[in-house]
Design a protein around this motif. Sequence first.
Motif, PDB file in Angstrom:
ATOM      1  N   VAL A 264       3.463  -3.608   4.009  1.00  0.00           N
ATOM      2  CA  VAL A 264       2.838  -2.972   5.165  1.00  0.00           C
ATOM      3  C   VAL A 264       3.685  -3.211   6.400  1.00  0.00           C
ATOM      4  CG1 VAL A 264       0.772  -2.875   6.616  1.00  0.00           C
ATOM      5  CG2 VAL A 264       0.553  -3.298   4.149  1.00  0.00           C
ATOM      6  N   GLU A 265       3.949  -2.125   7.158  1.00  0.00           N
ATOM      7  CA  GLU A 265       4.721  -2.205   8.395  1.00  0.00           C
ATOM      8  C   GLU A 265       3.834  -1.731   9.546  1.00  0.00           C
ATOM      9  OE1 GLU A 265       7.961   0.401   7.697  1.00  0.00           O
ATOM     10  OE2 GLU A 265       8.732  -0.720   5.974  1.00  0.00           O
ATOM     11  N   ALA A 266       3.600  -2.579  10.534  1.00  0.00           N
ATOM     12  CA  ALA A 266       2.755  -2.210  11.671  1.00  0.00           C
ATOM     13  C   ALA A 266       3.438  -1.147  12.518  1.00  0.00           C
ATOM     14  CB  ALA A 266       2.450  -3.440  12.515  1.00  0.00           C
ATOM     15  N   VAL A 267       2.644  -0.172  12.993  1.00  0.00           N
ATOM     16  CA  VAL A 267       3.138   0.864  13.900  1.00  0.00           C
ATOM     17  C   VAL A 267       2.614   0.588  15.301  1.00  0.00           C
ATOM     18  CG1 VAL A 267       3.102   3.322  14.456  1.00  0.00           C
ATOM     19  CG2 VAL A 267       3.310   2.586  12.062  1.00  0.00           C
ATOM     20  N   ASP A 268       1.317   0.437  15.414  1.00  0.00           N
ATOM     21  CA  ASP A 268       0.693   0.050  16.668  1.00  0.00           C
ATOM     22  C   ASP A 268      -0.600  -0.691  16.327  1.00  0.00           C
ATOM     23  OD1 ASP A 268      -1.241   2.043  16.079  1.00  0.00           O
ATOM     24  OD2 ASP A 268       0.012   3.557  17.051  1.00  0.00           O
ATOM     25  N   ALA A 269      -1.442  -0.913  17.326  1.00  0.00           N
ATOM     26  CA  ALA A 269      -2.652  -1.704  17.103  1.00  0.00           C
ATOM     27  C   ALA A 269      -3.612  -1.052  16.122  1.00  0.00           C
ATOM     28  CB  ALA A 269      -3.362  -1.957  18.428  1.00  0.00           C
ATOM     29  N   GLY A 270      -3.531   0.270  15.966  1.00  0.00           N
ATOM     30  CA  GLY A 270      -4.509   0.958  15.121  1.00  0.00           C
ATOM     31  C   GLY A 270      -3.944   1.659  13.911  1.00  0.00           C
ATOM     32  N   SER A 271      -2.643   1.519  13.626  1.00  0.00           N
ATOM     33  CA  SER A 271      -2.072   2.206  12.468  1.00  0.00           C
ATOM     34  C   SER A 271      -0.894   1.428  11.901  1.00  0.00           C
ATOM     35  CB  SER A 271      -1.614   3.619  12.842  1.00  0.00           C
ATOM     36  OG  SER A 271      -0.558   3.555  13.789  1.00  0.00           O
ATOM     37  N   CYS A 272      -0.528   1.753  10.674  1.00  0.00           N
ATOM     38  CA  CYS A 272       0.589   1.084  10.006  1.00  0.00           C
ATOM     39  C   CYS A 272       1.141   2.005   8.929  1.00  0.00           C
ATOM     40  CB  CYS A 272       0.137  -0.243   9.391  1.00  0.00           C
ATOM     41  SG  CYS A 272      -1.179  -0.071   8.166  1.00  0.00           S
ATOM     42  N   VAL A 273       2.263   1.612   8.371  1.00  0.00           N
ATOM     43  CA  VAL A 273       2.874   2.358   7.275  1.00  0.00           C
ATOM     44  C   VAL A 273       2.836   1.492   6.026  1.00  0.00           C
ATOM     45  CG1 VAL A 273       5.012   3.352   6.356  1.00  0.00           C
ATOM     46  CG2 VAL A 273       4.356   3.757   8.738  1.00  0.00           C
ATOM     47  N   LEU A 274       2.283   2.047   4.947  1.00  0.00           N
ATOM     48  CA  LEU A 274       2.251   1.375   3.652  1.00  0.00           C
ATOM     49  C   LEU A 274       3.355   1.948   2.783  1.00  0.00           C
ATOM     50  CD1 LEU A 274       0.956  -0.388   1.420  1.00  0.00           C
ATOM     51  CD2 LEU A 274      -0.579   1.544   0.936  1.00  0.00           C
ATOM     52  N   VAL A 275       4.293   1.102   2.386  1.00  0.00           N
ATOM     53  CA  VAL A 275       5.356   1.497   1.460  1.00  0.00           C
ATOM     54  C   VAL A 275       4.911   1.068   0.078  1.00  0.00           C
ATOM     55  CG1 VAL A 275       7.790   1.257   0.852  1.00  0.00           C
ATOM     56  CG2 VAL A 275       7.086   1.152   3.254  1.00  0.00           C
ATOM     57  N   THR A 276       4.644   2.023  -0.772  1.00  0.00           N
ATOM     58  CA  THR A 276       4.030   1.723  -2.056  1.00  0.00           C
ATOM     59  C   THR A 276       4.615   2.594  -3.155  1.00  0.00           C
ATOM     60  OG1 THR A 276       1.906   1.491  -3.198  1.00  0.00           O
ATOM     61  CG2 THR A 276       2.141   3.361  -1.693  1.00  0.00           C
ATOM     62  N   GLY A 277       4.154   2.371  -4.360  1.00  0.00           N
ATOM     63  CA  GLY A 277       4.644   3.152  -5.482  1.00  0.00           C
ATOM     64  C   GLY A 277       3.913   2.780  -6.752  1.00  0.00           C
ATOM     65  N   ALA A 278       4.180   3.517  -7.822  1.00  0.00           N
ATOM     66  CA  ALA A 278       3.545   3.258  -9.113  1.00  0.00           C
ATOM     67  C   ALA A 278       4.255   4.077 -10.171  1.00  0.00           C
ATOM     68  CB  ALA A 278       2.059   3.599  -9.069  1.00  0.00           C
ATOM     69  N   ASP A 279       3.891   3.826 -11.426  1.00  0.00           N
ATOM     70  CA  ASP A 279       4.472   4.592 -12.526  1.00  0.00           C
ATOM     71  C   ASP A 279       3.930   6.012 -12.565  1.00  0.00           C
ATOM     72  OD1 ASP A 279       6.047   2.521 -13.388  1.00  0.00           O
ATOM     73  OD2 ASP A 279       4.596   1.782 -14.850  1.00  0.00           O
ATOM     74  N   THR A 280       2.692   6.205 -12.088  1.00  0.00           N
ATOM     75  CA  THR A 280       2.063   7.524 -12.122  1.00  0.00           C
ATOM     76  C   THR A 280       1.441   7.841 -10.770  1.00  0.00           C
ATOM     77  OG1 THR A 280      -0.125   6.725 -12.816  1.00  0.00           O
ATOM     78  CG2 THR A 280       1.484   7.159 -14.561  1.00  0.00           C
ATOM     79  N   VAL A 281       1.295   9.133 -10.471  1.00  0.00           N
ATOM     80  CA  VAL A 281       0.647   9.523  -9.217  1.00  0.00           C
ATOM     81  C   VAL A 281      -0.846   9.217  -9.285  1.00  0.00           C
ATOM     82  CG1 VAL A 281       2.343  11.281  -8.595  1.00  0.00           C
ATOM     83  CG2 VAL A 281       0.414  11.906 -10.069  1.00  0.00           C
ATOM     84  N   GLN A 282      -1.406   9.164 -10.500  1.00  0.00           N
ATOM     85  CA  GLN A 282      -2.820   8.818 -10.633  1.00  0.00           C
ATOM     86  C   GLN A 282      -3.069   7.385 -10.158  1.00  0.00           C
ATOM     87  OE1 GLN A 282      -0.985  10.300 -12.948  1.00  0.00           O
ATOM     88  NE2 GLN A 282      -2.024  12.215 -13.498  1.00  0.00           N
ATOM     89  N   THR A 283      -2.171   6.467 -10.536  1.00  0.00           N
ATOM     90  CA  THR A 283      -2.307   5.083 -10.098  1.00  0.00           C
ATOM     91  C   THR A 283      -2.123   4.972  -8.597  1.00  0.00           C
ATOM     92  OG1 THR A 283      -1.474   4.291 -12.231  1.00  0.00           O
ATOM     93  CG2 THR A 283      -1.408   2.742 -10.387  1.00  0.00           C
ATOM     94  N   LEU A 284      -1.163   5.723  -8.056  1.00  0.00           N
ATOM     95  CA  LEU A 284      -0.951   5.725  -6.618  1.00  0.00           C
ATOM     96  C   LEU A 284      -2.203   6.184  -5.877  1.00  0.00           C
ATOM     97  CD1 LEU A 284       2.618   7.088  -5.723  1.00  0.00           C
ATOM     98  CD2 LEU A 284       1.463   5.081  -4.791  1.00  0.00           C
ATOM     99  N   ALA A 285      -2.831   7.230  -6.393  1.00  0.00           N
ATOM    100  CA  ALA A 285      -4.042   7.755  -5.755  1.00  0.00           C
ATOM    101  C   ALA A 285      -5.158   6.708  -5.773  1.00  0.00           C
ATOM    102  CB  ALA A 285      -4.489   9.031  -6.460  1.00  0.00           C
ATOM    103  N   VAL A 286      -5.256   5.943  -6.853  1.00  0.00           N
ATOM    104  CA  VAL A 286      -6.269   4.890  -6.938  1.00  0.00           C
ATOM    105  C   VAL A 286      -6.025   3.838  -5.862  1.00  0.00           C
ATOM    106  CG1 VAL A 286      -7.134   2.991  -8.348  1.00  0.00           C
ATOM    107  CG2 VAL A 286      -6.774   5.243  -9.378  1.00  0.00           C
ATOM    108  N   HIS A 287      -4.758   3.410  -5.714  1.00  0.00           N
ATOM    109  CA  HIS A 287      -4.429   2.420  -4.692  1.00  0.00           C
ATOM    110  C   HIS A 287      -4.831   2.898  -3.303  1.00  0.00           C
ATOM    111  CE1 HIS A 287      -1.062   0.684  -7.450  1.00  0.00           C
ATOM    112  NE2 HIS A 287      -2.257   0.319  -7.824  1.00  0.00           N
ATOM    113  N   LEU A 288      -4.521   4.152  -3.006  1.00  0.00           N
ATOM    114  CA  LEU A 288      -4.829   4.693  -1.689  1.00  0.00           C
ATOM    115  C   LEU A 288      -6.336   4.817  -1.481  1.00  0.00           C
ATOM    116  CD1 LEU A 288      -2.056   7.444  -1.401  1.00  0.00           C
ATOM    117  CD2 LEU A 288      -2.079   5.152  -0.395  1.00  0.00           C
ATOM    118  N   GLY A 289      -7.054   5.227  -2.515  1.00  0.00           N
ATOM    119  CA  GLY A 289      -8.498   5.368  -2.401  1.00  0.00           C
ATOM    120  C   GLY A 289      -9.190   4.044  -2.154  1.00  0.00           C
TER     121      GLY A 289
END
Length: 322
Positions: A264-289
Amino acid sequence: MLDTSARLLRLLSLLHTARSWPGSELAERLGVSGRTVRNDIERLRELGYPVDAARGATGGYRLGAGAVMPPLLLDDEEAVAVTIALHTAAQGTVPGTEETSLQALAKLEQVLPARLRRRVRTLRAYTVAVPADRPAPAVSAEVLTVLVSACRDRERLRFDYLDHAGSSTRRIVEPHRAVNWGRRWYLVAWDVEREDWRTFRADRIRPRTPAGPRFTPREPPGDDMAAYVSGRVSSAAWRYRARVTVHAPAAVVIERINPAVGTVEAVDAGSCVLVTGADTVQTLAVHLGMLDCDFDVTEPEELVAHLRLLADRYARSTPSSR
């Protein structure tokens, strides 16, 4: 005052702790003279216990390592912990140690007091280990011993290393730590020829002999080896990668993800950037959800398409009331 046998057992119990004991403190604990303590120390040595002695203000007596394994004295909690650990090892957590773990377990359970034996049997009877969803790669106890011994002795290692495709390369490294992450063991080491830190899967290492020469330890790549390995291993295994803008403070997102999922990289007090990944887009969607936060995703295209598919599916699953 304790009789001689009971006093020797009490003395041995004290020496089993990881500290040095001044003779005067031992004498006070045992309620005897300093001369009696010295005599008891000699009796323990005659029985095969290697008791080291050091002079000076910081000196004292402590149990050392000998040529043979002397009997150990364990308190109740230690005995239960060792028994459970041996039972787990006997189930094959490190291939090659099952038989010896069972032998040690049988010896320990034979001498456990009835009250502790009941505790151990209760723990076994009412706890169940869920099998892994897929078998873990096997690393032999022999290879693992070679790796940790080289880390301890600060000796260079030579080994053949198999990549994902099964191709072999020869490596010369200065080993730092063996790390257990998930269902695998990894070696963190300085690759001498590549002049950089590398992480190697232990089950793909084929050690060559002899080891050596010794080396001067380098500054490690991080203070937390577990976090270092989880970051390197997870990102290396990702098939799909994404940079996701999350509309929540970085501290909030960090609390909701496993380090293996991303950084996780902070952008400002109310937002950030998550650098993430997975073997499948289904797994990625689960992480985000599971973040339970609003977010923006622009790539990869496969993830964007899958999220749109999920949005339509969820919308159809909750028809508006009439």
